[in-house]
Structure formats: structure tokens, C-alpha cells
Design an enzyme around this catalytic site. Structure first.
Site, PDB file in Angstrom:
ATOM      1  N   SER A  68     141.086  -9.551 146.068  1.00 58.38           N
ATOM      2  CA  SER A  68     140.448  -9.502 144.640  1.00 58.38           C
ATOM      3  C   SER A  68     140.995 -10.996 143.998  1.00 58.38           C
ATOM      4  O   SER A  68     140.661 -11.920 144.414  1.00 58.38           O
ATOM      5  CB  SER A  68     141.038  -8.359 144.231  1.00 58.38           C
ATOM      6  OG  SER A  68     140.177  -8.241 142.873  1.00 58.38           O
ATOM      7  N   ASP A  76     136.020 -12.088 145.008  1.00 60.26           N
ATOM      8  CA  ASP A  76     135.484 -11.413 145.882  1.00 60.26           C
ATOM      9  C   ASP A  76     134.130 -10.805 144.979  1.00 60.26           C
ATOM     10  O   ASP A  76     133.455  -9.975 145.593  1.00 60.26           O
ATOM     11  CB  ASP A  76     136.038 -10.088 146.446  1.00 60.26           C
ATOM     12  CG  ASP A  76     136.749  -9.158 145.322  1.00 60.26           C
ATOM     13  OD1 ASP A  76     137.048  -9.637 144.369  1.00 60.26           O
ATOM     14  OD2 ASP A  76     136.856  -7.984 145.542  1.00 60.26           O
ATOM     15  N   ASP A 135     133.724  -9.021 142.234  1.00 62.48           N
ATOM     16  CA  ASP A 135     133.635  -7.680 141.606  1.00 62.48           C
ATOM     17  C   ASP A 135     133.930  -7.544 140.217  1.00 62.48           C
ATOM     18  O   ASP A 135     133.838  -6.766 139.470  1.00 62.48           O
ATOM     19  CB  ASP A 135     134.047  -6.694 142.508  1.00 62.48           C
ATOM     20  CG  ASP A 135     135.702  -6.800 142.357  1.00 62.48           C
ATOM     21  OD1 ASP A 135     136.078  -7.701 141.973  1.00 62.48           O
ATOM     22  OD2 ASP A 135     136.315  -5.977 143.197  1.00 62.48           O
TER      23      ASP A 135
END
Length: 562
Positions: free
Chosen positions: A145, A302, A304
């Protein structure tokens, strides 16, 4: 040095399957007892978020041997569920992410699990989508992340596209623990591809992902896209997906930060590539103001999470994750109501550490709110519960304060591609009527109350830091913190699964989690929890007005400092 630590270290040094370069790395630390202990004191912890750690050789580090071991355990778990299972695998821009993804694919395919592997780096939500789109029995995404470059991770997903539930994660952990670290199935990657045990995903799945998210468009097609945007993928996986979806929705004036455009696991311009942090947004803000664009969108490695910055008359205003959540909740509700597309009994989800202002708004709007533990899998789980009752159309929005948002029920993880589209459309809509997102936010504060939030993070490195965090969580369950705060009304202990009032107690009706929440008189709250992905203790302060926010923030810092 403990005997078991030394034995683990020597086992690795003498392991025949260890590559020479990996053995050399371990021999370099042979006289460093502290480093050997840090690397071999335990196995890297596998939980509902999978694995995450510093990349290096050792059982308590992220490396291809730990990946192979975990993948063998996951394969054994899947093979007990189904005779011929399948799995989807994705990865981001981090160093070794593509290597680790192929290592996982090799072990799973060699064990009899059919693998669908993205041909290139993709956002985490694209993996969640692929699991559901391809009807696989699980998924893996290799990412850490927004952590610094020394980290990588391995997140596991169930067949519903959600990160694994506690029960299944424990079952996988049991399988991992029942096999030796180096006792794994491992074959020739190219032959596994040739035999169709590893299937490389082409652009049809990418196109399906984009098409699914384009359906989340909320403003009218004929509303002219007049917004000027700056975008940075922070050297991560978001560039292709985000620029594609914005272009297809009609946003043609998008300026990408060149220094952060292409994937680079070293993150040279943002050592901590977290879109919540001002330091990571600096180059984006510079370009935003230089071009006099309306907003900056920044996605993490990533993709998100998305950070948002507003150009407010030449001043960059960074919006918190809570503020973007508040704006999106309001915009989605108001727009869908105006277009008559709002479902009966609309339903939204937030985490217990996210802004309680949404609860106040939802009460007035007539939207049912579910509050869940930290972790987007719990938001995805709420969609699953609706789906089982054939009521998934009730879901309108889910968010968490750490810049995670979702409206698309085809995906069960936070999705910055989805969120970038929605934020751009929202800002575009307000620009048409002469407002910025910051203007609208202040209108909402005037309407519902001057709710302010702050997220504090206290870092404690190494084994000593781990123990310090444990002790602090014990201290936050004591009486001293209540005396310091002074106006505690009641306390939620989510590890005990209880809310403790002065004259009674009630169940949280949530899974166990190491979280303490102080409910103060007047509606303010302070929530404390250890991070599940970093060596940090996190505090979430929710207050009425900046003065109260500053006071409560200082009290938390004082308590932790003592």
C-alpha cells in the site's frame, strides 16, 4: 541470542535451496545478534490482511521463501475447499512485487490451483474485481500500500472479492504452520504457462474493470466536463487506470506530475508515498498551482486510496479523508435524489474511526448507516450481506477516513479509480455553479456543525516498539486516561466486544479488535488502535471546533509521552 533464533538462522544459512546471493546476505549479518534476532525471532505474522514487512532474508521479513511458504499454505487451504480451485493474482509497482507475484503463481499452479495472473501492474481494486469477474476461489495482491519502499506485502482474498475473513485467514495460517518453510511445490514457470495452469490476463479484464467503474458515473452525460485536473500516481499502479477512466468520462484537461508518473518502487520524490501526507503531495501541489488547475488527485502505490487537494483562489487546501468522505456522501445522496435514482432504504457504511458527522447527515437524509471495524473488508462484507438478501442495490457508498471510498458493488475493496471519477465529477458539478469542493465543505459545516477530525500516528520500531504498543493499549484501558480527559461519558472496548456505560454494558456486535473508543460528553470521541500494517499506534480524534480538537489532541500526545 535465544537458541531458537540461532537455530532458525543456521537453518536458513545451510538450506540447499537458498540462492547464493540470499545466503551471502545472511552471512553478512553473522556477527550482528540484534539483526539476526529481528529477522528470525518469529515468522512474519499472517492475518486477515495477509503478510506485510520489510524486504530482507529471514522468517520475520518479506522475501520469496516466505511468499512460497504462505502460497503453499493458501494452496493447501483451497484444495481442501474444492477439487480444482482457481485464483487471481495482481501486483503493484513496489520493488519485487512482480517477482513475488510470479513466485506465488508458481507454487499455487504447481500445487494444482489454476492461476490467473495480471500481465502488468494493476491497482488492488482491479484484483478484487478480477476475482469476482473470473469467478475464482480466491485472490492475492502483492503490495504494501502506502508504506515506505523497504516494505512489501501479500494480501489474500476470498471468492467474494473481499480480503479474507478472520475464520478463513486462521484456516490458511493453520495450513502454513503445518508445513516446513522450504517444503513447497515449485516448477518451471514457462511450462506452467504452456500447460495453462498459469494464465496471463490480457486487456479484456482491464477493459471490464474500467467499464464497470464507468457505470459509477453520477452526473449527467451532457454536463460539460469543464474541470482542470492535476493527477499523480506517486510512481504507483494508478496511472493507466485513472487516466483512462477520466479520459473516457470526458475529462480531457488532465496534467500528470511527470516526476511521479511512471512506476518506480524506490519512490524517489515521495519516500513515504501516502496521499494523506503533505510531503507526498508537494510536487502535485506545485503543478496544481502552476497550471491553476481546480483540483489535485493523488493515488497511492496500489491505487486503492486517493488524496484530494483543492485550488482555493490560489491556495492549496488539502482535504482529509474524512472531509472527502463527507463531501462524497452528500454529493451522491443529493445527486441521486435529484435524478430519482436513489434506492428505497439507501444504505451506507463507514468505519468506527471515520467521521461521525456522516451519522448526523445520514439521520437527516434518511440513509441507514452501518458502522464497522477498521479495514475495508468489513465494508465489503456489508455489501455481501445485502447481496445475500438480494438488496445490494440499496448500497450507495462506503468509506474509511484513510482516503478509501467505494460505490461499485462489483468490487469489494476501496477503489481509487472509482473515487477519482466520483471526485472529478463532483468538483466539475460544483464548478458549474461557481463553487469549489472547499466551498461546499464549509456549507456542510455550517449546516450540520463544525466537526473537526485529526488522525495521529506514533511510530515504534522493532521488537521493543512492538512491546511498547502493547503496553500503551493496556494503559489506554486504565483509569488514568479517563481522569486526564475528564469528561468521558462511556467507553467502547472492542477487544472485549463491549460498550461500558456507567450503569450498564452492551455488546458491540462486531468481531474482536484491539480498539478502545472514548465517547465524551457532547458527542466528541477519541479512538485508539495499533496499526495493522505499520509499527504505529494510531489515535483518531473527533471534536466540535478547532479549539476542542487541539485540546484533545494535546491530551492524547501528553498521555503517550508520559
Amino acid at each position: 541470542m535465544e537458541q531458537k533464533v540461532l537455530e532458525r538462522y543456521l537453518r536458513w544459512v545451510n538450506e540447499k535451496s537458498l540462492a547464493p546471493v540470499d545466503k551471502e546476505e545472511l552471512l553478512k549479518i553473522k556477527d550482528d545478534e540484534k539483526e539476526i534476532t529481528e529477522r528470525f525471532i518469529a515468522d512474519l505474522e499472517f492475518g486477515t490482511g495477509g503478510l506485510r514487512g520489510v524486504m530482507a532474508m529471514g522468517t520475520n521479513r518479506m522475501n520469496k521463501y516466505v511468499i512460497r511458504h504462505a502460497s503453499q499454505g493458501f494452496a493447501n487451504f483451497l484444495l481442501k475447499q474444492k477439487e480444482h480451485p482457481s485464483i487471481a493474482i495482481g501486483y503493484d509497482s513496489r520493488n519485487n512485487s512482480n517477482v513475488f507475484a510470479k513466485e506465488a503463481a508458481n507454487v499455487l499452479a504447481s500445487s494444482g490451483v489454476k492461476v490467473y495472473l495480471y500481465k502488468e501492474l494493476m491497482p488492488t481494486p482491479a484484483l478484487s474485481f478480477a476475482v469476482r469477474h473470473l469467478h475464482t476461489d480466491g485472490g492475492i495482491v502483492v503490495t504494501a500500500s502506502h508504506n515506505p519502499k523497504i516494505y512489501n506485502g501479500y494480501k489474500t482474498y476470498g471468492p467474494d472479492g473481499c480480503q479474507m475473513t478472520d475464520n478463513n485467514a486462521n484456516a490458511v495460517l493453520h495450513e502454513i504452520e503445518s508445513i516446513d518453510m522450504f517444503d513447497v511445490h515449485y516448477g518451471n514457470f514457462d511450462k506452467l504457462v504452456e500447460n495453462k495452469m498459469i494464465n496471463i490476463l490480457e486487456d479484456d479484464v482491464f477493459e471490464a474493470f474500467i467499464a464497470s467503474n464507468l457505470k459509477q458515473s453520477i452526473i449527467a452525460k451532457d454536463e460539460k466536463r469543464i474541470l482542470n485536473l492535476t493527477y499523480t500516481p506517486l510512481n504507483g499502479a494508478g496511472r493507466r487506470c485513472v487516466t483512462t477512466i477520466l479520459a473516457r468520462d470526458g475529462f480531457n484537461n488532465v496534467h500528470v506530475v511527470k516526476e511521479q508518473e511512471m512506476p518506480d518502487g524506490n519512490f524517489p520524490t515521495a519516500p513515504y508515498p501516502n496521499p494523506e501526507m503533505k510531503e507526498a503531495l508537494k510536487l502535485g501541489i506545485d503543478l496544481l498551482l502552476k497550471n491553476n488547475d481546480d483540483i489535485l488527485l493523488a493515488t497511492d502505490p496500489d491505487s486503492d486510496r486517493v488524496g484530494v487537494v483543492v485550488n482555493q483562489k490560489g491556495v492549496a487546501k488539502i482535504l482529509t479523508g474524512n472531509e472527502v468522505g463527507i463531501l462524497l456522501f452528500d454529493f451522491i445522496y443529493q445527486t441521486r435524489k435529484a435524478l430519482n435514482t436513489l434506492p428505497n432504504k439507501p444504505f451506507a457504511v463507514k468505519t468506527i474511526v471515520s467521521s461521525d458527522m456522516v451519522n448526523v447527515m445520514a439521520k437527516q437524509y434518511g440513509v441507514e448507516i452501518a458502522e464497522v471495524l477498521t479495514g475495508f473488508k468489513y465494508i465489503g462484507e456489508q455489501i455481501l450481506f445485502l447481496e445475500r438478501k438480494h438488496e445490494e442495490n440499496r448500497y450507495i457508498f462506503g468509506f474509511e477516513e484513510s482516503c478509501g471510498y467505494l460505490t461499485n458493488t462489483d468490487i469489494r475493496d476501496k477503489d481509487a479509480v472509482n473515487a477519482c471519477l466520483l471526485v472529478a465529477e463532483m468538483a466539475n458539478h460544483y464548478k458549474h455553479i461557481g463553487k469549489t469542493l472547499f466551498d461546499r465543505l464549509n456549507e456542510l459545516y455550517s449546516q450540520f456543525g463544525d466537526y473537526k477530525t485529526a488522525t495521529l500516528a506514533f511510530e515504534f520500531q522493532g521488537l521493543e516498539g512492538k512491546e511498547k504498543i502493547k503496553q500503551l493499549m493496556v494503559d489506554f484501558r486504565g483509569e488514568k486516561i479517563k481522569q486526564l480527559l475528564g469528561n468521558v461519558d462511556y467507553v467502547g472496548d472492542y477487544l472485549a466486544q463491549k460498550i461500558y456505560h456507567k450503569d450498564h454494558e452492551e455488546d458491540t456486535n462486531l468481531p474482536k479488535s484491539n480498539v478502545v473508543k472514548f465517547f465524551l460528553k457532547g458527542g466528541e470521541t477519541i479512538t485508539i488502535r495499533p496499526s495493522g500494517t505499520e509499527p504505529k499506534l494510531k489515535a483518531y480524534v473527533f471534536a466540535l471546533g478547532k479549539e476542542s480538537l487541539d485540546k484533545l489532541t494535546q491530551l492524547v500526545k501528553q498521555f503517550i509521552g508520559e
